[in-house]
Write a protein that holds these residues in place. Structure first.
Motif, PDB file in Angstrom:
ATOM      1  N   GLU A  72       0.832  -1.203   0.000  1.00  0.00           N
ATOM      2  CA  GLU A  72       0.000   0.000   0.000  1.00  0.00           C
ATOM      3  C   GLU A  72       0.875   1.265   0.000  1.00  0.00           C
ATOM      4  O   GLU A  72       0.628   2.209  -0.753  1.00  0.00           O
ATOM      5  N   GLN A  76       0.985   4.002  -3.075  1.00  0.00           N
ATOM      6  CA  GLN A  76       0.678   5.395  -2.752  1.00  0.00           C
ATOM      7  C   GLN A  76       1.831   6.331  -3.125  1.00  0.00           C
ATOM      8  O   GLN A  76       1.609   7.456  -3.560  1.00  0.00           O
ATOM      9  N   LEU A  83      -5.103   7.315  -1.927  1.00  0.00           N
ATOM     10  CA  LEU A  83      -5.666   5.959  -1.871  1.00  0.00           C
ATOM     11  C   LEU A  83      -6.027   5.560  -0.440  1.00  0.00           C
ATOM     12  O   LEU A  83      -6.300   4.396  -0.150  1.00  0.00           O
ATOM     13  N   ALA A  86      -9.128   3.573   0.033  1.00  0.00           N
ATOM     14  CA  ALA A  86      -9.321   2.479  -0.922  1.00  0.00           C
ATOM     15  C   ALA A  86      -9.804   1.212  -0.218  1.00  0.00           C
ATOM     16  O   ALA A  86      -9.279   0.833   0.823  1.00  0.00           O
ATOM     17  N   GLU A  87     -10.807   0.590  -0.801  1.00  0.00           N
ATOM     18  CA  GLU A  87     -11.315  -0.672  -0.255  1.00  0.00           C
ATOM     19  C   GLU A  87     -10.874  -1.831  -1.139  1.00  0.00           C
ATOM     20  O   GLU A  87     -10.562  -1.645  -2.317  1.00  0.00           O
ATOM     21  N   VAL A  88     -10.867  -3.004  -0.539  1.00  0.00           N
ATOM     22  CA  VAL A  88     -10.550  -4.208  -1.303  1.00  0.00           C
ATOM     23  C   VAL A  88     -11.589  -4.365  -2.420  1.00  0.00           C
ATOM     24  O   VAL A  88     -12.781  -4.097  -2.211  1.00  0.00           O
ATOM     25  N   CYS A  91     -11.314  -0.248  -7.790  1.00  0.00           N
ATOM     26  CA  CYS A  91     -10.377   0.164  -8.844  1.00  0.00           C
ATOM     27  C   CYS A  91     -10.245   1.690  -8.813  1.00  0.00           C
ATOM     28  O   CYS A  91     -11.211   2.389  -8.493  1.00  0.00           O
ATOM     29  N   LYS A 111      -7.091  -2.718  -5.864  1.00  0.00           N
ATOM     30  CA  LYS A 111      -6.689  -3.220  -4.548  1.00  0.00           C
ATOM     31  C   LYS A 111      -7.331  -4.590  -4.357  1.00  0.00           C
ATOM     32  O   LYS A 111      -8.523  -4.701  -4.105  1.00  0.00           O
ATOM     33  N   PRO A 114      -5.350  -6.063   1.184  1.00  0.00           N
ATOM     34  CA  PRO A 114      -4.585  -4.978   1.795  1.00  0.00           C
ATOM     35  C   PRO A 114      -3.102  -5.012   1.412  1.00  0.00           C
ATOM     36  O   PRO A 114      -2.460  -3.965   1.347  1.00  0.00           O
ATOM     37  N   ASP A 115      -2.583  -6.192   1.112  1.00  0.00           N
ATOM     38  CA  ASP A 115      -1.163  -6.294   0.771  1.00  0.00           C
ATOM     39  C   ASP A 115      -0.939  -6.703  -0.682  1.00  0.00           C
ATOM     40  O   ASP A 115       0.140  -7.177  -1.041  1.00  0.00           O
ATOM     41  N   ARG A 116      -1.986  -6.524  -1.554  1.00  0.00           N
ATOM     42  CA  ARG A 116      -1.820  -6.944  -2.940  1.00  0.00           C
ATOM     43  C   ARG A 116      -2.550  -6.001  -3.895  1.00  0.00           C
ATOM     44  O   ARG A 116      -3.776  -5.840  -3.796  1.00  0.00           O
ATOM     45  N   PHE A 117      -1.794  -5.408  -4.802  1.00  0.00           N
ATOM     46  CA  PHE A 117      -2.341  -4.485  -5.802  1.00  0.00           C
ATOM     47  C   PHE A 117      -1.949  -4.943  -7.190  1.00  0.00           C
ATOM     48  O   PHE A 117      -0.861  -5.476  -7.398  1.00  0.00           O
TER      49      PHE A 117
END
Ligand code: THG
Length: 375
Positions: A72, A76, A83, A86-88, A91, A111, A114-117
């Motif tokens: 994240e 950012q 962001l 931003a929610e899971v 877009c 998103k 929380p740890d993957r974009f």
């Protein structure tokens, strides 16, 4: 025009065979891959897209995955868009800039956790910029290009077609939101998004072998909806004011010049790359901005290098970077940048096109539909 010599560097996609069977007439090159640009009748394809539904091989919209505890923070850092909320499964269209505030790309960020974009990129090598930032800042992330190939389903009948293949759950997906839906026992991320103004979805196909079964399922289910193969359509995207990185904007432009100021919040809590430069341009205001142009006269030739825009006195006051004949608007529609003093809608300027110098009217973007025009 000569042919493109195919090789490993010009990567095919999981859908290439189907695209060729459908009669692709022209490719463009995008992210070192082939992007179907036309099936022989761009004007007919534009009209069809506005009325029916099309399936687009947009595997060229490559994903740059950022995965790990610092994901994240890292994403950012790469954009002035905030962001924070931003929610899971959400877009975001994000300007991505360098240390001078110059546009590097205008991707869609997703998103996934929380740890993957995923950063769904336009045509520039974001992967190397991201890997450099991750290394330089010692972020605890992995940065790589997963084998994910988006397939877009666009047009007014897209929801009907998608519901037939993925179930009624697609109907509940809001704009720029997504969720995982099942196809042949596999969960695929499906979002309501896409590079047209006609509405639709993008399916992120993460298994090469699923490409043809998915393509075939969409065409089987969409026969009575007049489903066709298509691709991002130049006419529709100019009418709709969708910008093309590398054409309408480059590293020379700030997001404010590109009309993307609404996606920038450089003062926020965030310390994005280019923060100080963006705060400066926001304070002073841009010296040029993107606008639409109605270029009068006959059909324009393709815009392969920027066309100078001239004032009445012959002074250079901007440039056109995309232009095409629009049957719906019965004029040439174009996107370009105009200097301060020349960018108000309604003003007449001169376009130094390769065939002739033509008058043009400055307009807002997106173009207003002929029946919505006032006076
Ligand atoms: N979808 C996905 N990836 C992409 C694109 C896409 N990567 C490349 C390219 N397109 C990136 N550029 C854009 C440009 C515009 C939009 C999306 C990606 C877009 N804009 C909306 C508009 O201008 O109306 C609204 C954006 C918003 O309001 O948040 O959709 O198409 N996956």
């Amino acid at each position: 025009m000569t042919n493109i010599a195919l090789s490993r560097r010009l990567r095919g996609t999981p859908f290439t065979r189907r695209v060729e069977e459908a009669g692709v007439a022209a490719y463009t090159v995008y992210n070192h891959m082939l992007l179907p640009a036309s099936f022989g009748d761009p004007e007919g394809e534009c009209a069809h897209l506005k009325e029916h539904v099309q399936v687009w091989d947009v595997a060229v919209e490559r994903q740059v995955e950022v995965f790990g505890p610092d994901a994240e923070k890292m994403v950012q850092l790469m954009t002035p868009r905030d962001l924070g909320k931003a929610e899971v499964n959400q877009c975001f269209y994000i300007p991505m800039v360098d240390e001078r505030g110059g546009m590097l790309n205008d991707p869609v960020a997703i998103k996934l956790a929380p740890d993957r974009f995923w950063i769904s990129i336009a045509d520039s090598d974001v992967l190397y910029w991201a890997k450099g930032l991750a290394y330089g800042f010692r972020f605890e992330v992995e940065v790589f290009e997963p084998d994910v190939s988006p397939l877009a389903v666009q047009g007014p009948k897209a929801e009907t077609l998608m519901a037939r293949v993925f179930g009624d759950a697609v109907r509940d997906i809001r704009f720029f939101r997504g969720r995982h839906l099942s196809f042949e026992g596999r969960d695929l991320f499906v979002a309501r998004s896409g590079y047209s103004k006609q509405g639709g979805f993008e399916i992120y196909v993460d298994d090469f072998d699923l490409g043809e079964p998915l393509w075939d399922a969409l065409f089987a289910a969409g026969e009575d909806l007049s489903v066709r193969a298509g691709g991002p359509n130049l006419i529709e995207r100019i009418e709709g004011g969708l910008l093309s990185y590398g054409n309408d904007m480059t590293r020379e432009n700030t997001p404010y010049e590109c009309g993307l100021g609404r996606f920038c919040d450089p003062w926020g809590s965030i310390g994005c790359v280019g923060r100080d430069a963006l705060i400066r341009v926001e304070r002073d205001g841009p010296s040029r901005v993107i606008r639409g142009l109605r270029i009068h006269g006959e059909r324009v030739p393709p815009c392969r290098t920027p066309w100078p825009i001239l004032s009445d006195g012959g002074e250079r006051v901007g440039q056109v970077t995309s232009a095409v004949w629009s049957p719906a608007f019965d004029t040439n529609v174009a996107i370009g940048m105009l200097d301060r003093g020349y960018w108000e809608p309604g003003r007449t300027v001169w376009i130094d096109a390769p065939d002739e110098t033509r008058p043009a009217e400055v307009t807002t973007l997106p173009f207003e539909k002929p029946d919505e025009q006032r006076g």
